[in-house]
Enzyme design. Structure first.
Site, PDB file in Angstrom:
ATOM      1  N   HIS A 308       0.167  -1.196   2.498  1.00  0.00           N
ATOM      2  CA  HIS A 308       1.148  -0.563   1.622  1.00  0.00           C
ATOM      3  C   HIS A 308       1.152  -1.270   0.291  1.00  0.00           C
ATOM      4  O   HIS A 308       0.970  -2.480   0.240  1.00  0.00           O
ATOM      5  CB  HIS A 308       2.559  -0.598   2.242  1.00  0.00           C
ATOM      6  CG  HIS A 308       3.466   0.408   1.624  1.00  0.00           C
ATOM      7  ND1 HIS A 308       4.173   0.143   0.478  1.00  0.00           N
ATOM      8  CD2 HIS A 308       3.740   1.675   1.963  1.00  0.00           C
ATOM      9  CE1 HIS A 308       4.854   1.231   0.147  1.00  0.00           C
ATOM     10  NE2 HIS A 308       4.611   2.177   1.023  1.00  0.00           N
ATOM     11  N   ASP A 365       3.653   6.010   7.980  1.00  0.00           N
ATOM     12  CA  ASP A 365       2.840   7.187   8.253  1.00  0.00           C
ATOM     13  C   ASP A 365       1.915   7.028   9.445  1.00  0.00           C
ATOM     14  O   ASP A 365       1.380   8.010   9.943  1.00  0.00           O
ATOM     15  CB  ASP A 365       2.051   7.584   6.999  1.00  0.00           C
ATOM     16  CG  ASP A 365       2.984   8.236   6.003  1.00  0.00           C
ATOM     17  OD1 ASP A 365       3.924   8.896   6.465  1.00  0.00           O
ATOM     18  OD2 ASP A 365       2.796   8.054   4.796  1.00  0.00           O
TER      19      ASP A 365
HETATM   20  N1  CMC Z   1      -8.056  -0.393   5.597  1.00  0.00           N
HETATM   21  C1  CMC Z   1      -8.942  -1.373   5.270  1.00  0.00           C
HETATM   22  N2  CMC Z   1      -8.794  -2.217   4.226  1.00  0.00           N
HETATM   23  C2  CMC Z   1      -7.716  -2.040   3.451  1.00  0.00           C
HETATM   24  C3  CMC Z   1      -6.749  -1.050   3.721  1.00  0.00           C
HETATM   25  C4  CMC Z   1      -6.955  -0.213   4.839  1.00  0.00           C
HETATM   26  N3  CMC Z   1      -6.064   0.752   5.132  1.00  0.00           N
HETATM   27  N4  CMC Z   1      -5.764  -1.108   2.784  1.00  0.00           N
HETATM   28  C5  CMC Z   1      -6.101  -2.105   1.945  1.00  0.00           C
HETATM   29  N5  CMC Z   1      -7.277  -2.682   2.363  1.00  0.00           N
HETATM   30  C6  CMC Z   1      -7.939  -3.845   1.762  1.00  0.00           C
HETATM   31  C7  CMC Z   1      -8.645  -3.493   0.461  1.00  0.00           C
HETATM   32  O1  CMC Z   1      -9.996  -3.116   0.697  1.00  0.00           O
HETATM   33  C8  CMC Z   1      -8.509  -4.783  -0.297  1.00  0.00           C
HETATM   34  O2  CMC Z   1      -9.447  -5.687   0.234  1.00  0.00           O
HETATM   35  P1  CMC Z   1     -10.116  -6.818  -0.741  1.00  0.00           P
HETATM   36  O3  CMC Z   1      -8.964  -7.661  -1.206  1.00  0.00           O
HETATM   37  O4  CMC Z   1     -11.082  -7.525   0.139  1.00  0.00           O
HETATM   38  O5  CMC Z   1     -10.773  -6.047  -1.854  1.00  0.00           O
HETATM   39  C9  CMC Z   1      -7.131  -5.308   0.094  1.00  0.00           C
HETATM   40  O6  CMC Z   1      -6.893  -4.771   1.397  1.00  0.00           O
HETATM   41  C10 CMC Z   1      -5.996  -4.864  -0.842  1.00  0.00           C
HETATM   42  O7  CMC Z   1      -6.090  -3.451  -0.977  1.00  0.00           O
HETATM   43  P2  CMC Z   1      -5.581  -2.623  -2.233  1.00  0.00           P
HETATM   44  O8  CMC Z   1      -6.231  -1.271  -2.230  1.00  0.00           O
HETATM   45  O9  CMC Z   1      -5.726  -3.457  -3.460  1.00  0.00           O
HETATM   46  O10 CMC Z   1      -4.060  -2.483  -1.918  1.00  0.00           O
HETATM   47  P3  CMC Z   1      -3.106  -1.520  -2.667  1.00  0.00           P
HETATM   48  O11 CMC Z   1      -1.770  -2.168  -2.617  1.00  0.00           O
HETATM   49  O12 CMC Z   1      -3.634  -1.132  -4.000  1.00  0.00           O
HETATM   50  O13 CMC Z   1      -3.166  -0.190  -1.776  1.00  0.00           O
HETATM   51  C11 CMC Z   1      -2.736   1.424  -0.113  1.00  0.00           C
HETATM   52  C12 CMC Z   1      -2.210   0.192  -0.888  1.00  0.00           C
HETATM   53  C13 CMC Z   1      -1.574   2.015   0.672  1.00  0.00           C
HETATM   54  C14 CMC Z   1      -3.256   2.487  -1.101  1.00  0.00           C
HETATM   55  C15 CMC Z   1      -3.882   0.967   0.818  1.00  0.00           C
HETATM   56  O14 CMC Z   1      -3.412  -0.036   1.703  1.00  0.00           O
HETATM   57  C16 CMC Z   1      -4.483   2.121   1.600  1.00  0.00           C
HETATM   58  O15 CMC Z   1      -5.392   2.791   1.108  1.00  0.00           O
HETATM   59  N6  CMC Z   1      -3.991   2.358   2.862  1.00  0.00           N
HETATM   60  C17 CMC Z   1      -4.438   3.491   3.642  1.00  0.00           C
HETATM   61  C18 CMC Z   1      -3.720   4.728   3.166  1.00  0.00           C
HETATM   62  C19 CMC Z   1      -2.280   4.783   3.642  1.00  0.00           C
HETATM   63  O16 CMC Z   1      -1.987   4.562   4.803  1.00  0.00           O
HETATM   64  N7  CMC Z   1      -1.389   5.151   2.707  1.00  0.00           N
HETATM   65  C20 CMC Z   1       0.021   5.375   3.026  1.00  0.00           C
HETATM   66  C21 CMC Z   1       0.945   4.463   2.349  1.00  0.00           C
HETATM   67  S1  CMC Z   1       2.598   4.630   3.060  1.00  0.00           S
HETATM   68  C22 CMC Z   1       3.128   6.137   2.471  1.00  0.00           C
HETATM   69  C23 CMC Z   1       3.711   6.060   1.114  1.00  0.00           C
HETATM   70  O17 CMC Z   1       4.737   5.347   0.942  1.00  0.00           O
HETATM   71  O18 CMC Z   1       3.163   6.734   0.235  1.00  0.00           O
END
Ligand code: CMC
Length: 429
Positions: A308, A365
């Site tokens: 998240h 989710d």
């Molecule tokens: N699976 C594998 N690796 C992940 C995931 C995941 N679901 N989420 C983040 N990472 C890794 C990412 O590759 C990165 O690794 P590194 O530091 O080695 O490059 C690290 O964790 C940080 O990720 P980020 O993309 O910089 O984190 P963020 O805060 O920008 O993104 C997120 C948050 C929700 C977009 C992401 O965790 C994601 O894509 N999750 C899956 C989609 C999901 O479940 N979304 C629903 C969110 S809850 C509903 C809402 O409130 O909208």
């Protein structure tokens, strides 16, 4: 008490900016005058990870501590003790309603729940294969055509009327988006029922039989809607505020918010979770293989429903909804191989250093899709259900933005393209 200031030095020039503090001690550097006082310097923050777009009194969340509060009330208390309409009232108007206020609110919403019959013609024009989020965004836009008067935001009465109108009509559109896909006749349900009860009735009632409400299902849906009702300045809410800041109307701003919510990194994650689980099952159910894919940086696969942007220890909504998921699935006697895959992934991820180190935990989710599936809601409808829950939050944020007379949203950029070049005629290229 001395005023806090932030000092900045650019190319030897020193500047000072005020520091503001929120009621939960959040600190922000107020750079409203940065560009003016520095002769054009701006900040850059893709994804706005460090940028506050507004001051807001609606929702507080602390991602490190796993705290989520609406208007100061803990999400745990609201999910346990309030119903969705009470929470909607609280979010929009700032205080919990008295029973008289709540009864009037519900009565006014019911009085506005009929949509123009010509909306059915628009629904008919969509192919059955249309995604219900696209249908919902279009129908919400279409409401603008059927309710053309723009809201005078300085009139409390006009504001209230617009709010009860959309709260009345939106669930009808949600239910109809689902019924259209299933080839069922469009139905208004029974307005003598509670708000959430009637949503279920509108979605599931078959023309030839009575629809029996299951209190455990009603309670779970009520909780899911409450948990999704607001989440401060996320992608769709910021979109609603941004579109509304141009003084576009409430319904138009909401239609934009629905489109923003659709994406799999935001509200679309609940659908993506189920599609991922189904994909894993079809591929033999090997959760370890998918854990490895999620960790492989050369593979774009992500474990949907994990991680998240703001919750970096646990998602408090996920804790509440996990309990509700267990209750619903036990009551409905759901036996589903998808659930075993979900449990397997959850266990492995919670013990895996890749996920633990990056503080990636199951989010709301991950579980909401599982409950919706148990309730018999089609996968493509999951994000629509999220939109239904988020509606009061979007309305509250739009209302706050307009009442605070916020300026039009208009970010800056750092241009990295070509410098001026001479135009060449097509024959010379
Ligand atoms: N699976 C594998 N690796 C992940 C995931 C995941 N679901 N989420 C983040 N990472 C890794 C990412 O590759 C990165 O690794 P590194 O530091 O080695 O490059 C690290 O964790 C940080 O990720 P980020 O993309 O910089 O984190 P963020 O805060 O920008 O993104 C997120 C948050 C929700 C977009 C992401 O965790 C994601 O894509 N999750 C899956 C989609 C999901 O479940 N979304 C629903 C969110 S809850 C509903 C809402 O409130 O909208």
């Amino acid at each position: 008490m001395s005023e806090k200031i932030a000092k900045l030095e650019i190319n030897g020039e020193k500047y000072e900016f005020p520091v503001i503090e929120g009621t939960e001690n959040e600190i922000a550097i107020d750079i409203k005058n940065l560009r003016g006082s520095t002769n054009g310097v701006i900040t850059i923050d893709p994804g706005y990870k460090n940028t506050g777009s507004c001051e807001s009194a609606i929702t507080f969340l602390d991602g490190e501590k796993g705290i989520l509060r609406y208007r100061g009330y803990a999400i745990e208390d609201l999910a346990e003790k309030a119903d969705f309409l009470e929470v909607a009232y609280l979010l929009i108007f700032g205080e919990l309603p008295t029973s008289k206020q709540l009864a009037k609110f519900h009565k006014d919403i019911k009085a506005q729940s009929i949509v123009d019959d010509d909306i059915k013609k628009i629904i008919d024009a969509f192919p059955k294969t249309a995604h219900p989020m696209g249908v919902l965004a279009s129908l919400t836009s279409a409401l603008t055509a059927f309710n053309p008067s723009s809201v005078n935001v300085d009139s409390e009465e006009e504001m209230y009327n617009a709010i009860v109108k959309i709260l009345g009509k939106f669930p009808v559109l949600v239910a109809w988006a689902m019924r259209k896909k299933q080839g069922l006749p469009l139905d208004y349900g029974n307005s003598s029922l509670g708000y959430v009860e009637n949503i279920l009735q509108m979605m599931f009632k078959k023309p030839h039989e009575e629809y029996k409400l299951n209190p455990i299902v009603v309670n779970a849906l009520d909780k899911l809607l409450i948990l999704h009702a607001d989440h401060e300045q996320n992608c769709s809410t910021s979109t609603v505020r941004m579109v509304g800041s141009s003084h576009a109307g409430l319904f138009a701003s909401l239609a934009a918010g629905i489109s923003a919510l659709w994406g799999p990194l935001h509200g679309g994650a609940n659908q993506a979770v189920l599609e991922m689980l189904e994909g894993i099952r079809e591929d033999g159910g090997d959760t370890k293989k998918y854990m490895a894919k999620a960790k492989d940086k050369s593979d774009s696969f992500r474990l949907m429903g994990f991680g998240h942007r703001v919750y970096k220890n646990f998602d408090p909504r996920a804790t509440i909804i996990k309990k509700a998921a267990d209750e619903v699935l036990a009551d409905l006697g759901v036996e589903d191989p998808i659930l075993d895959i979900a449990k397997g992934l959850e266990k492995e991820a919670l013990e895996d250093s890749y996920f633990v180190d990056r503080k990636l935990y199951p989010n709301v989710d991950f579980y909401s899709g599982i409950i919706y599936r148990g309730m018999g809601i089609p996968t493509e409808m999951f994000t629509v259900m999220f939109a239904l829950g988020r509606l009061p939050g979007w309305i509250a944020q739009w209302r706050e933005m307009r009442l605070r007379k916020e300026p039009i949203g208009r970010p800056r950029q750092v241009y990295i393209g070509e410098n001026h070049r001479e135009f060449s005629k097509i024959s010379d290229r």
